[in-house]
Write a protein that holds these residues in place. Structure first.
Motif, short mmCIF file in Angstrom:
data_model
loop_
_atom_site.label_atom_id
_atom_site.label_comp_id
_atom_site.label_asym_id
_atom_site.label_seq_id
_atom_site.Cartn_x
_atom_site.Cartn_y
_atom_site.Cartn_z
N LEU A 170 2.98 6.09 -2.96
CA LEU A 170 4.13 6.90 -3.39
C LEU A 170 4.49 6.66 -4.86
CD1 LEU A 170 5.73 8.83 -1.45
CD2 LEU A 170 4.34 7.14 -0.24
N SER A 171 3.60 6.00 -5.59
CA SER A 171 3.91 5.61 -6.97
C SER A 171 4.18 6.80 -7.89
CB SER A 171 2.77 4.76 -7.54
OG SER A 171 1.55 5.49 -7.55
N ASP A 172 3.65 7.98 -7.57
CA ASP A 172 3.89 9.16 -8.41
C ASP A 172 5.26 9.77 -8.17
OD1 ASP A 172 1.40 8.96 -9.56
OD2 ASP A 172 0.45 10.38 -8.19
N LYS A 198 0.84 -1.20 0.00
CA LYS A 198 0.00 0.00 0.00
C LYS A 198 0.87 1.26 0.00
CE LYS A 198 -3.80 2.46 0.68
NZ LYS A 198 -4.84 2.62 -0.36
N THR A 240 10.08 12.21 -1.46
CA THR A 240 9.31 13.28 -2.10
C THR A 240 9.98 14.64 -1.92
OG1 THR A 240 7.95 13.70 -0.13
CG2 THR A 240 7.15 12.04 -1.70
N ALA A 251 3.85 1.56 -1.34
CA ALA A 251 4.36 1.73 -2.69
C ALA A 251 3.32 2.35 -3.61
CB ALA A 251 4.83 0.39 -3.23
N GLU A 252 2.08 1.94 -3.42
CA GLU A 252 0.98 2.49 -4.22
C GLU A 252 0.79 3.98 -3.95
OE1 GLU A 252 -3.88 2.04 -4.31
OE2 GLU A 252 -2.66 0.27 -3.83
N THR A 283 8.27 7.69 -6.92
CA THR A 283 9.41 6.79 -7.04
C THR A 283 8.97 5.38 -7.39
OG1 THR A 283 11.42 6.02 -5.92
CG2 THR A 283 9.41 6.14 -4.60
N GLU A 284 9.90 4.59 -7.88
CA GLU A 284 9.63 3.20 -8.23
C GLU A 284 9.59 2.33 -6.97
OE1 GLU A 284 8.97 1.95 -11.27
OE2 GLU A 284 8.94 4.05 -11.93
N PRO A 285 8.80 1.25 -7.00
CA PRO A 285 8.67 0.39 -5.82
C PRO A 285 10.00 -0.16 -5.32
CG PRO A 285 6.94 -0.12 -7.40
CD PRO A 285 7.87 0.86 -8.07
N LEU A 291 11.86 2.55 -3.50
CA LEU A 291 11.17 2.86 -2.25
C LEU A 291 11.46 1.79 -1.20
CD1 LEU A 291 9.14 4.80 -0.88
CD2 LEU A 291 7.33 3.25 -1.62
N GLU A 292 11.43 0.53 -1.62
CA GLU A 292 11.72 -0.57 -0.69
C GLU A 292 13.13 -0.45 -0.11
OE1 GLU A 292 11.80 -5.49 -0.62
OE2 GLU A 292 11.18 -4.40 -2.41
#
Length: 233
Positions: free
Chosen positions: A34-36, A29, A77, A31-32, A38-40, A43-44
Motif C-alpha cells: 500500500l506504499s503508493d 508486506k 485507497t 505496508a509495502e 499511504t505512509e506506513p 496505515l498501521e
C-alpha cells in the motif's frame, strides 16, 4: 505433604511457539503493497483501528487479521485498491495458516519436565482449526491433560478450566505472554500467574502489570518456570 501447585496451565501462541513475528512480517508486506497510497505509520494506525472494531466479530487469529487488512486497504485507497493487492493479502493469510510451528526456546523441555509431576492444561484463544493444527504440529499436545481453545480469555474461562480440569484456581499456575489475556484474568480468580514476554506486546493485548499481587511473577524466559514451580511447592 500436600503440594501447593498441582496444575500448570500454558498459553500457546508466543508462549510455547512463535506467532507474533509472522503477523509483523505480514504487516510489513502490507505496508509495502500500500506504499503508493499511504505512509506506513498511518496505515498501521488504520489497521489497528480496524482490528479493534473487528475482534468482536472475527475473533483473534490470522483470518480476522487478513479481513482487517483487506478492509483497511479498501478504506485507505478510497475503494481503489487493485485486485492484485487483495489477492496478495489473501495469499499472505494462507501462508501464515500453513507456516510450520517453531517452538520457543525451552518450551519442549519445560512442558515435558512438568508433565511428569503436574497436571498440564493448554488454554489458548483464536480460530479453532488453526489452533488445533498448531497444537498437533507442536508435538506437545499429548503432554496436556486438557486443551481449551476459546474465542476470548476471561475470568470465567480460567475459573471454569481450573475447577473442571484441576484442583481449583488456588492450586494452579497460568503461564503466558499476554498481560491482558493470560495474567490479569487468571489472577482475578485466585491462581498464580507467570508473565513470560516474547517481544513487544500487540496493542490489543497490553495491560498494566499487577505488581502488587503476591501471586504474580514476572519471568524473562520459559526456563525460569521450572524453578518457580519448585519454589512455590
Amino acid at each position: 505433604m500436600t503440594k501447593t501447585l498441582t496444575t500448570v496451565a500454558f498459553d500457546a501462541d508466543d508462549t510455547l511457539w512463535h506467532t507474533e513475528r509472522f503477523f509483523r512480517l505480514t504487516q510489513a508486506k502490507f505496508a509495502e503493497l500500500l506504499s503508493d497510497f499511504t505512509e506506513p505509520a498511518h496505515l498501521e494506525k488504520r489497521l489497528l483501528a480496524a482490528e479493534r472494531r473487528n475482534v468482536g466479530h472475527y475473533g483473534f487469529g490470522t483470518k480476522g487479521f487478513v479481513l482487517s487488512m483487506i478492509e483497511t486497504a479498501i478504506e485507505v485507497t478510497e475503494e481503489r485498491v487493485p485486485a492484485s493487492v487483495i489477492s496478495e493479502l489473501m495469499a499472505c493469510g494462507r501462508e501464515m495458516l500453513q507456516h510450520p510451528i517453531e517452538l520457543l526456546p525451552h518450551a519442549k523441555e519445560v512442558v515435558e519436565t512438568l508433565s511428569k509431576t503436574h497436571r498440564l492444561l493448554l488454554i489458548t484463544k483464536g480460530d479453532l482449526l488453526d489452533q488445533e493444527r498448531k497444537v498437533a504440529q507442536s508435538g506437545l499436545g499429548e503432554l496436556f491433560e486438557w486443551v481449551e481453545i476459546v474465542s476470548h480469555k476471561t475470568s470465567d474461562t480460567y475459573m471454569r478450566a481450573f475447577n473442571s480440569y484441576a484442583d481449583g484456581p488456588d492450586r494452579a499456575l497460568m503461564v503466558g505472554d499476554s498481560m491482558k489475556s493470560d495474567i490479569v484474568p487468571s489472577l482475578s480468580v485466585g491462581s498464580w500467574a507467570a508473565h513470560v514476554p516474547n517481544g513487544p506486546a500487540w496493542a490489543l493485548e497490553q495491560a498494566e502489570a499487577p505488581n502488587n499481587n503476591p501471586r504474580f511473577v514476572a519471568l524473562s524466559s520459559l526456563s525460569e518456570v521450572l524453578p518457580l514451580v519448585e519454589d512455590v511447592g
